[in-house]
Design a protein around this motif. Sequence first.
Motif, mmCIF file in Angstrom:
data_model
loop_
_atom_site.group_PDB
_atom_site.id
_atom_site.type_symbol
_atom_site.label_atom_id
_atom_site.label_comp_id
_atom_site.label_asym_id
_atom_site.label_seq_id
_atom_site.Cartn_x
_atom_site.Cartn_y
_atom_site.Cartn_z
ATOM 1 N N PHE A 4 -5.908 7.789 27.415
ATOM 2 C CA PHE A 4 -5.292 7.087 28.540
ATOM 3 C C PHE A 4 -3.803 6.960 28.253
ATOM 4 C CE2 PHE A 4 -3.787 3.108 30.524
ATOM 5 C CZ PHE A 4 -4.024 3.432 31.856
ATOM 6 N N LEU A 5 -2.970 7.228 29.255
ATOM 7 C CA LEU A 5 -1.522 7.273 29.093
ATOM 8 C C LEU A 5 -0.849 6.300 30.059
ATOM 9 C CD1 LEU A 5 -1.175 11.179 29.107
ATOM 10 C CD2 LEU A 5 -1.587 9.698 27.131
ATOM 11 N N TYR A 6 0.159 5.603 29.558
ATOM 12 C CA TYR A 6 0.890 4.641 30.399
ATOM 13 C C TYR A 6 2.356 4.690 29.992
ATOM 14 C CZ TYR A 6 1.818 0.184 32.801
ATOM 15 O OH TYR A 6 2.294 -0.802 33.640
ATOM 16 N N SER A 7 3.212 5.067 30.937
ATOM 17 C CA SER A 7 4.629 5.265 30.646
ATOM 18 C C SER A 7 5.489 4.422 31.578
ATOM 19 C CB SER A 7 5.000 6.740 30.795
ATOM 20 O OG SER A 7 6.389 6.937 30.619
ATOM 21 N N VAL A 8 6.567 3.834 30.998
ATOM 22 C CA VAL A 8 7.467 2.982 31.777
ATOM 23 C C VAL A 8 8.910 3.298 31.393
ATOM 24 C CG1 VAL A 8 5.746 1.168 31.979
ATOM 25 C CG2 VAL A 8 7.369 1.096 30.090
ATOM 26 N N PRO A 9 9.872 2.962 32.253
ATOM 27 C CA PRO A 9 11.274 3.191 31.899
ATOM 28 C C PRO A 9 11.670 2.448 30.627
ATOM 29 C CG PRO A 9 11.057 2.757 34.251
ATOM 30 C CD PRO A 9 9.720 2.464 33.635
ATOM 31 N N ALA A 10 12.585 3.050 29.858
ATOM 32 C CA ALA A 10 13.039 2.472 28.597
ATOM 33 C C ALA A 10 14.550 2.652 28.462
ATOM 34 C CB ALA A 10 12.323 3.126 27.416
ATOM 35 N N HIS A 11 15.191 1.682 27.811
ATOM 36 C CA HIS A 11 16.638 1.705 27.639
ATOM 37 C C HIS A 11 17.059 1.897 26.184
ATOM 38 C CE1 HIS A 11 15.380 -2.462 26.870
ATOM 39 N NE2 HIS A 11 16.365 -2.488 26.019
ATOM 40 N N LYS A 12 16.094 1.864 25.261
ATOM 41 C CA LYS A 12 16.396 1.907 23.837
ATOM 42 C C LYS A 12 15.310 2.687 23.114
ATOM 43 C CE LYS A 12 16.968 -1.229 19.862
ATOM 44 N NZ LYS A 12 17.012 -2.649 19.423
ATOM 45 N N GLU A 13 15.666 3.352 22.032
ATOM 46 C CA GLU A 13 14.688 4.088 21.245
ATOM 47 C C GLU A 13 14.034 3.174 20.208
ATOM 48 O OE1 GLU A 13 16.418 7.542 19.522
ATOM 49 O OE2 GLU A 13 17.122 8.358 21.433
#
Length: 278
Positions: free
Chosen positions: A127-136
């Motif tokens: 199961f995969l869930y991806s969201v916007p990110a601003h930092k590594e």
Amino acid sequence: MIMNQRYAQSPKEVAGLNTAELRANFLLEDLMQPDQFSFTYSHYDRAIIGSVAPVNEVLELPVYENLRADYFLERRELGIINVGGNGEVSIDGTTYQVSKLDAVYVGKGSKSVRFKSVSAANPAKFFLYSVPAHKEYPHHLITKENAFPTTVGSKDTANERTIYKYIHLEGAKSCQLVMGLTILSTGSVWNTMPSHVHDRRMESYFYFDVPEDQVVFHMMGQPQETRHLVVQNHQAIISPPWSIHSGGGTSNYGFIWAMCGENLVYSDMDAVAIKDLR
């Protein structure tokens, strides 16, 4: 390639939807297809809900035209939980062995993410869930045994369950992704009951280990204007920030919960008393 999209609706709109319209807007039925990715882009907090189920192939995370990016995680982070057989996740050349109910956090900027099953006879199901990110943030494998299990609820109210937290403030670090899973005890069927809402973030539920001849009745809507969706194994729900997200099954089961939005505080929620539900 263009991934599926689901747009946001207000509580007033949802109150007037029939069963088919509710399912078309909030239920994802096409997950865990053999040897392929399945993704849906939600306009609630721009979360992407998806899956990959490698059987005979090694599958690499693709890029989609509607992301307007050079690669999938150019501006995003990703949470992965395996609900199938043993598998492998390789991130820019580093490979992690991922057993059932293990999780992997993949940070922003990762260019190559590959998925493989150890055995085609018992394939992994991610199961995969991806969201916007601003930092590594660094990649992280989190095993089920190290996922802060907590048992809550009671057999008397048919909601005894164990919660496993993977990506959260005290676990694997992320920009805005909070993710884990819940396993209901034998004889218990209610999840997230008493109900709650959290206006500061959206949530997705992915139901698994639901027996083939059983279902979960997932409750949604405003606390005083509830609706329900009948959910089968390996299907997912998009839950708006203003909606409750509780379920009652015809047997016990498991579900993954994944959130994104204003903060990373797992307990940030507004409780709803059972007697106040309508």
